[in-house]
Write an enzyme that holds these catalytic residues in place. Structure first.
Site, PDB file in Angstrom:
ATOM      1  CD  GLU A   7    -129.467 -28.576  28.171  1.00 40.47           C
ATOM      2  OE1 GLU A   7    -129.258 -29.786  28.366  1.00 40.47           O
ATOM      3  OE2 GLU A   7    -129.777 -28.115  27.044  1.00 40.47           O
ATOM      4  CG  HIS A  20    -119.581 -33.335  25.792  1.00 42.89           C
ATOM      5  ND1 HIS A  20    -119.353 -33.214  24.450  1.00 42.89           N
ATOM      6  CD2 HIS A  20    -120.928 -33.424  25.943  1.00 42.89           C
ATOM      7  CE1 HIS A  20    -120.506 -33.245  23.803  1.00 42.89           C
ATOM      8  NE2 HIS A  20    -121.481 -33.370  24.688  1.00 42.89           N
TER       9      HIS A  20
END
Length: 353
Positions: A82, A151
Site C-alpha cells: 500500500e 478489518h
C-alpha cells in the site's frame, strides 16, 4: 382500484421522498463502476491502480470491464504494498495525472497513511499553492461481516480530522456515483469512504443520476426524510439504520428528519443547524467509535453556534461500541448501532416512555 391503492401505500411508506415505485434500480457497485468508466472516458489523465483492480476486475468487481476497455496503462494491478502504490499515485498526481488509488479495504490504508496525509494532503499548502494533488483514495470502509477487529474500523473521523483532505462517505447509488465523479474532478485529494455491505444493494435512481454529466457537490448534505419532532444525522450505511428507525418512529406519531451527511469534510453544518432549529432535538448515528467521532464534532459545532439555544434536550450520540470489533456474529451485531438503539435514543431525547 386495489392496485392503485397498493401503489399509493407503497409511495407513502418508502424511505425516500423520491418516487421509489417508478424509479429505475441501480446497485452501488454499478454506480461506482459507471462513475469510473465515465470519468476515464471523459479525461485520459484519469487512471486506476490498486490490488486486483485490472485482470480480476477488482476484489469487489467495482472495476469490472475497465481493464479490457482501457488497457494496462490506465488500469494497473499493483503488488500488495500500500505505501508503495499510494506513493506512486501521489507522485503521478503531482506530475499532472488524476489517479484513483483503490485500497482493498481502508484498514490497509494505515500502511499508506504517511502518503495520504504528509504527501497528498499537505503538499498544496507547503508548496504555497503551486502544486495540486488531484488524487482519489477509495475503497470499502467500516464494518463488513465476520472480518474481525483489524478489518472493521471506520476511518471517517481519522481522515476528516486532517486539513488538506476532502472526505466523502456515500450511502446509496446516487451518492456513490455523484460523489465519486466529483472526487475525480476535484483539484485536491479526496478520500471516498464506501461501504462493502451495500455494494450489491439496489437503490432507486432517476434519469438524472444515470446521465453522464451527473455530479454531486462535495460538502452538501441531503435530507432523506423530512420531519418536525427530531433530527437524526448519519452517514454511509448508518443512514439505512436511521431511515428504518424513522419509519418505526412514524408508526408512533414521531416524525424524524433524517439527514445523510454525504460529506464529512467539509461538513455541511448549515443543513444540520437549520434542521435542529426546526425540530429542537438531535440524535447522531455512526458505526465508528464514540471518542472524537463525527457525532462528537457535530455536538461541538452546535455548542459553538446559536443553534445550541434552540435545543430542548441534550444531543444523543448512537455509535459503535468502544471496543475492537469482535469476530463472533452475535457480538459483532451488538457492537454496531441497530434500529432499536436509535429508537431508544430518540425516545430518551424526546422524553417518551
Amino acid at each position: 382500484m386495489m392496485l392503485a391503492s397498493a401503489v399509493r401505500n407503497l409511495s407513502r411508506r418508502s424511505f425516500s421522498t423520491s418516487k421509489a415505485v417508478s424509479a429505475q434500480q441501480l446497485t452501488v457497485r454499478d454506480a461506482l463502476n459507471a462513475a469510473l468508466d465515465e470519468e476515464m472516458e471523459r479525461d485520459e489523465k484519469v487512471f486506476l491502480l490498486g490490488e486486483e483492480v485490472a485482470q480480476y476486475d477488482g476484489a469487489y468487481k467495482v472495476s469490472r470491464g475497465l481493464w479490457k476497455k482501457y488497457g494496462d496503462k490506465r488500469v494497473i494491478d499493483t503488488p500488495i504494498t500500500e505505501m508503495g502504490f499510494a506513493g506512486i499515485a501521489v507522485g503521478a498526481a503531482m506530475a499532472g495525472l488524476r489517479p484513483v488509488c483503490e485500497f482493498m479495504t481502508f484498514n490497509f490504508s494505515m500502511q499508506a497513511i504517511d502518503q495520504v496525509i504528509n504527501s497528498a494532503a499537505k503538499t498544496f499548502y507547503m508548496s504555497a499553492g503551486t502544486v495540486n494533488v488531484p488524487i482519489v483514495f477509495r475503497g470499502p470502509n467500516g464494518a463488513a461481516a465476520g472480518v474481525a477487529a483489524q478489518h472493521s474500523q471506520c476511518f471517517g473521523a481519522w481522515y476528516s480530522h486532517c486539513p488538506g483532505l476532502k472526505v466523502v462517505s456515500p450511502y446509496d447509488s446516487e451518492d456513490a456515483k455523484g460523489l465519486l465523479k466529483a472526487a475525480i474532478r476535484d483539484p485536491d485529494p479526496v478520500v471516498v469512504l464506501e461501504n462493502e455491505m451495500v455494494y450489491g444493494v439496489s437503490y432507486p435512481v432517476s434519469d438524472q443520476v444515470l446521465d453522464k454529466n451527473f455530479v454531486l457537490p462535495i460538502g452538501k448534505a441531503k435530507i432523506m426524510r423530512p420531519g418536525k419532532h427530531i433530527t437524526i444525522v448519519s452517514h454511509s450505511k448508518s443512514v439505512e439504520t436511521a431511515l428504518q428507525a424513522a419509519n418505526e418512529l412514524a408508526g408512533k406519531g414521531i416524525e424524524a428528519e433524517v439527514i445523510n451527511l454525504r460529506s464529512l469534510r467539509p461538513l455541511d453544518s448549515e443543513t444540520i443547524f437549520k434542521s435542529v432549529q426546526k425540530t429542537h432535538h438531535l440524535v447522531t448515528v455512526e458505526q465508528g467509535w464514540p471518542q472524537s467521532g463525527i457525532g462528537s464534532e457535530i455536538c461541538a459545532r452546535i455548542m459553538e453556534h446559536e443553534t445550541f439555544f434552540h435545543l430542548d434536550a441534550p444531543i444523543w450520540r448512537v455509535t459503535g461500541v468502544d471496543v475492537p470489533m469482535p469476530y463472533a456474529k452475535t457480538l459483532e451485531a451488538a457492537a454496531l448501532p441497530q434500529v432499536p438503539d436509535v429508537v431508544t435514543a430518540v425516545n430518551k431525547v424526546l422524553g417518551v416512555k
